[in-house]
Design a protein around this motif. Structure first.
Motif, PDB file in Angstrom:
ATOM      1  N   GLY A  46       7.392   6.730 -12.373  1.00 52.04           N
ATOM      2  CA  GLY A  46       7.918   5.465 -11.711  1.00 52.04           C
ATOM      3  C   GLY A  46       6.617   4.745 -10.968  1.00 52.04           C
ATOM      4  N   LEU A  47       5.446   5.332 -11.013  1.00 51.48           N
ATOM      5  CA  LEU A  47       4.326   4.498 -10.045  1.00 51.48           C
ATOM      6  C   LEU A  47       3.805   3.352 -10.812  1.00 51.48           C
ATOM      7  CD1 LEU A  47       2.079   7.607  -8.856  1.00 51.48           C
ATOM      8  CD2 LEU A  47       2.768   5.791  -7.432  1.00 51.48           C
ATOM      9  N   VAL A  48       3.896   2.479 -10.005  1.00 54.09           N
ATOM     10  CA  VAL A  48       3.423   1.125 -10.680  1.00 54.09           C
ATOM     11  C   VAL A  48       1.967   0.845 -10.185  1.00 54.09           C
ATOM     12  CG1 VAL A  48       3.709  -1.435 -10.725  1.00 54.09           C
ATOM     13  CG2 VAL A  48       5.835   0.210 -10.832  1.00 54.09           C
ATOM     14  N   GLU A  49       1.028   0.709 -11.029  1.00 55.93           N
ATOM     15  CA  GLU A  49      -0.205   0.618 -10.761  1.00 55.93           C
ATOM     16  C   GLU A  49      -0.675  -0.857 -10.144  1.00 55.93           C
ATOM     17  OE1 GLU A  49      -4.592   0.388 -12.984  1.00 55.93           O
ATOM     18  OE2 GLU A  49      -3.472   2.421 -13.217  1.00 55.93           O
ATOM     19  N   GLN A  50      -0.975  -0.944  -9.114  1.00 54.03           N
ATOM     20  CA  GLN A  50      -1.450  -2.239  -8.289  1.00 54.03           C
ATOM     21  C   GLN A  50      -2.685  -1.945  -7.814  1.00 54.03           C
ATOM     22  OE1 GLN A  50       1.732  -4.177  -6.158  1.00 54.03           O
ATOM     23  NE2 GLN A  50       2.739  -4.860  -7.849  1.00 54.03           N
ATOM     24  N   GLY A  51      -3.815  -2.006  -8.523  1.00 56.27           N
ATOM     25  CA  GLY A  51      -5.071  -1.323  -7.922  1.00 56.27           C
ATOM     26  C   GLY A  51      -5.750  -2.516  -7.107  1.00 56.27           C
ATOM     27  N   GLU A  52      -7.087  -2.327  -6.513  1.00 54.77           N
ATOM     28  CA  GLU A  52      -7.776  -3.290  -5.894  1.00 54.77           C
ATOM     29  C   GLU A  52      -7.951  -4.734  -6.727  1.00 54.77           C
ATOM     30  OE1 GLU A  52     -10.990  -1.177  -5.285  1.00 54.77           O
ATOM     31  OE2 GLU A  52     -10.298  -0.080  -3.491  1.00 54.77           O
ATOM     32  N   SER A  53      -7.988  -4.457  -7.955  1.00 59.76           N
ATOM     33  CA  SER A  53      -8.330  -5.593  -8.812  1.00 59.76           C
ATOM     34  C   SER A  53      -7.303  -6.668  -8.944  1.00 59.76           C
ATOM     35  CB  SER A  53      -8.705  -5.174 -10.278  1.00 59.76           C
ATOM     36  OG  SER A  53      -7.807  -4.425 -10.972  1.00 59.76           O
ATOM     37  N   PHE A  54      -6.000  -5.966  -8.889  1.00 61.62           N
ATOM     38  CA  PHE A  54      -4.775  -6.957  -8.872  1.00 61.62           C
ATOM     39  C   PHE A  54      -4.851  -8.022  -7.737  1.00 61.62           C
ATOM     40  CE2 PHE A  54      -0.308  -7.607  -7.304  1.00 61.62           C
ATOM     41  CZ  PHE A  54       0.232  -7.781  -8.353  1.00 61.62           C
ATOM     42  N   TYR A  55      -5.297  -7.580  -6.440  1.00 65.15           N
ATOM     43  CA  TYR A  55      -5.381  -8.493  -5.416  1.00 65.15           C
ATOM     44  C   TYR A  55      -6.540  -9.542  -5.142  1.00 65.15           C
ATOM     45  CZ  TYR A  55      -1.733  -5.084  -4.081  1.00 65.15           C
ATOM     46  OH  TYR A  55      -0.591  -4.382  -4.081  1.00 65.15           O
ATOM     47  N   ASN A  56      -7.508  -9.042  -6.147  1.00 66.46           N
ATOM     48  CA  ASN A  56      -8.924  -9.796  -6.071  1.00 66.46           C
ATOM     49  C   ASN A  56      -8.595 -11.330  -6.077  1.00 66.46           C
ATOM     50  OD1 ASN A  56     -11.667  -9.221  -5.757  1.00 66.46           O
ATOM     51  ND2 ASN A  56     -11.789 -10.397  -7.688  1.00 66.46           N
ATOM     52  N   SER A  57      -8.032 -11.915  -7.058  1.00 68.97           N
ATOM     53  CA  SER A  57      -7.868 -13.297  -7.133  1.00 68.97           C
ATOM     54  C   SER A  57      -7.129 -13.853  -5.872  1.00 68.97           C
ATOM     55  CB  SER A  57      -7.294 -13.702  -8.398  1.00 68.97           C
ATOM     56  OG  SER A  57      -5.968 -13.317  -8.481  1.00 68.97           O
ATOM     57  N   ARG A  58      -6.302 -13.029  -5.188  1.00 68.23           N
ATOM     58  CA  ARG A  58      -5.624 -13.698  -4.261  1.00 68.23           C
ATOM     59  C   ARG A  58      -6.110 -13.661  -2.895  1.00 68.23           C
ATOM     60  NH1 ARG A  58      -2.151 -10.983  -7.627  1.00 68.23           N
ATOM     61  NH2 ARG A  58      -0.107 -11.821  -8.257  1.00 68.23           N
TER      62      ARG A  58
END
Length: 535
Positions: A214-226
């Motif tokens: 159930g681990l959902v990947e939200q890595g560093e790239s996920f936040y880059n545009s924000r």
């Protein structure tokens, strides 16, 4: 005595003249109830309370009917950030601790009725990818037609790092590759995706062994545009200052948070600020928990400070950092292989299974041993024991403490180990099996609590929801380990002094066995350990 002093200092009229008089007044005010058998005033004014055995027995019997119950709590949205390995690198023992502790915390919170989001904040962005992509491009020019086998991430990373450190031209090209990647170049993104995909396969091998789902990947790239919008918001709120070409946020520490680096790029600080805002405001989390090594404590203290200053925690949202200590080897230094290399987690976990299998075979071949299993059952048992022992050896420590990794200690049948708990649990299930009594036949039976060992064990089991509640608040899983070890000890004392099968109190004592087994099984499951019904 303290109450008497307060009343005396305040000059309360008609106040009791002595501490014992205060205690007497309190006892007089306790209404008649089914919980207390009696009260006694002792010494200078202590009140001793005796619980009614009937109340204890009835409370215990409810567990037989309803199963182990969590403490009462208001359901919340909880984000737990844990594990967080780096792409193109092997997971090390630090990630093992984060994964084991984080998964246990998630299980406890879910048991308490909270909606838990398991987030894997992988390191999948940043300057190191320029180095890796450039190495992939130059060392394997036919990457498109003939993708290389980069399953050995450690070797691949070392090759790229060696070139980066020794070749100035390669270093400069790697820096250019970072810019190209961040600009969205299709070839660079393809290389980046290939590295991420191979890494995920390696990570999943560890997660499968640890039963971490159930681990959902939200890595560093996920936040880059924000990130740019977050920096603008913090600037508008007067939190950002200029300093030597960089944009910083002061948090009352020696060093500030770096919102924007002097070269215009973003780093860990800006990513983590964006992540906490996203989790609080877009995921609507009531609580956000970060499980990392203790070395990052000040970093998260600053991130939380900035988040609260920005007004992102309005409504009472709670931010928690769950720090943990180091895993040490036999030399009491950071755990590594004999050659000095960082140990691969898959190898470490599989070694625990191999040793567990060896121990089980030796036990089966011992004269008079009751351990007898078919080959398939033996292999499954060795996996449960091996992985369970690694988890328990970690979780039984106060997480802030460093601990010495030792297969021999964690596989020891004696002492506070997973093996001891699993054998104790299997012992209880064997008693139930030998009795040949069905659970429904015990539905209306109350436990016996007349013998001191019965009373102590039953009363101890009733504390389980309280222990779970403490863990949900403090995020200290070792409290469950302590409870389970005490449970096993108290059960073995009970079984030594209180005959079960064939005794006139057999049914009442089988109720105790059933409930203790159910609570132990639930407690172990909260630690991520699956017990064996038979060993």
């Amino acid at each position: 005595m303290a109450i008497h002093k307060i009343l005396k200092d305040k000059g309360v009229a008609d106040a009791p003249k002595a501490p014992r008089d205060v205690s007497a007044r309190i006892v007089e005010c306790i209404p008649k109830n089914k919980v207390l058998l009696k009260t006694e005033i002792a010494g200078p004014g202590f009140i001793n309370i005796f619980l009614d055995p009937a109340f204890i027995a009835e409370s215990f019997a409810k567990i037989l009917k309803n199963g182990p119950q969590p403490p009462a709590s208001q359901p919340q949205e909880v984000v737990v950030d844990f594990s967080s390995p780096n792409i193109a690198k092997e997971m090390h023992v630090g990630h093992l601790r984060s994964t084991i502790i984080g998964e246990s915390i998630c299980r406890v919170l879910e048991f308490c009725g909270h909606r838990v989001h398991r987030i894997n904040h992988v390191g999948d962005w940043g300057t190191q990818f320029g180095m890796l992509i450039n190495h992939l491009r130059t060392a394997y020019p036919n990457f498109h037609e003939q993708p290389p086998n980069i399953s050995d991430l450690t070797t691949f990373y070392k090759e790229a790092k060696k070139r980066f450190d020794e070749d100035a031209e390669f270093k400069e090209a790697s820096r250019t590759s970072v810019v190209t990647l961040q600009a969205g170049d299709p070839y660079s993104l393809q290389c980046w995706k290939a590295l991420c995909d191979v890494s995920r396969i390696q990570f999943q091998m560890v997660y499968d062994r640890l039963e971490c789902a159930g681990l959902v990947e939200q890595g560093e790239s996920f936040y880059n545009s924000r990130i740019p919008d977050v920096v603008k918001e913090l600037t508008a709120k007067g939190m950002v200052e200029e300093s030597d070409g960089a944009k910083i946020i002061q948090c009352g520490k020696q060093f500030p948070l770096m919102a924007v680096k002097s070269d215009g790029g973003y780093g860990y600080d800006s990513t983590d600020l964006t992540a906490v805002k996203y989790r609080l405001q877009e995921m609507k989390a009531d609580r956000v928990i970060y499980v990392t090594d203790a070395g990052q404590s000040e970093h998260f203290e600053m991130i939380f400070h900035a988040a609260k200053r920005a007004g992102w925690c309005e409504g009472g949202a709670r931010l928690d950092h769950v720090p943990f200590g180091l895993v040490l080897g036999d030399d009491k230094k950071k755990f590594k292989t004999r050659s000095g290399e960082v140990t691969k987690l898959v190898d470490l976990l599989d070694e625990a299974v191999t040793r567990s299998l060896t121990h089980l075979r030796e036990r089966m071949n011992t004269e008079g041993s009751t351990t007898q299993m078919a080959e398939g059952d033996l292999e499954e048992a060795s996996r449960r024991i091996g992985y369970g022992c690694v988890k328990y050896a970690d979780l039984r420590q106060h997480r802030i403490s460093d601990y010495q990794f030792s297969y021999d200690k964690m596989l020891d049948l004696k002492g506070n180990t997973a093996v001891y708990l699993m054998y104790s649990y299997a012992r209880i299930t064997s008693i139930k099996a030998r009795a040949g009594v069905k659970l429904q036949d015990l539905a209306n039976v109350l436990p016996s609590v007349q013998h001191p060992k019965e009373y102590q064990l039953v009363l101890h089991i009733l504390k389980f929801p309280e222990v779970v509640e403490r863990v949900a608040d403090t995020l200290l899983p070792h409290l469950i380990c302590e409870f389970l070890y005490d449970t096993a000890e108290k059960f073995n004392d009970f079984y030594r002094d209180c005959h079960v099968i064939g005794d006139p109190l057999q049914s009442q004592r089988l109720v105790i066995c059933e409930v203790v087994a159910a609570v132990m099984k639930k407690g172990m499951s909260l630690l991520g350990i699956t017990p064996l019904e038979k060993i």
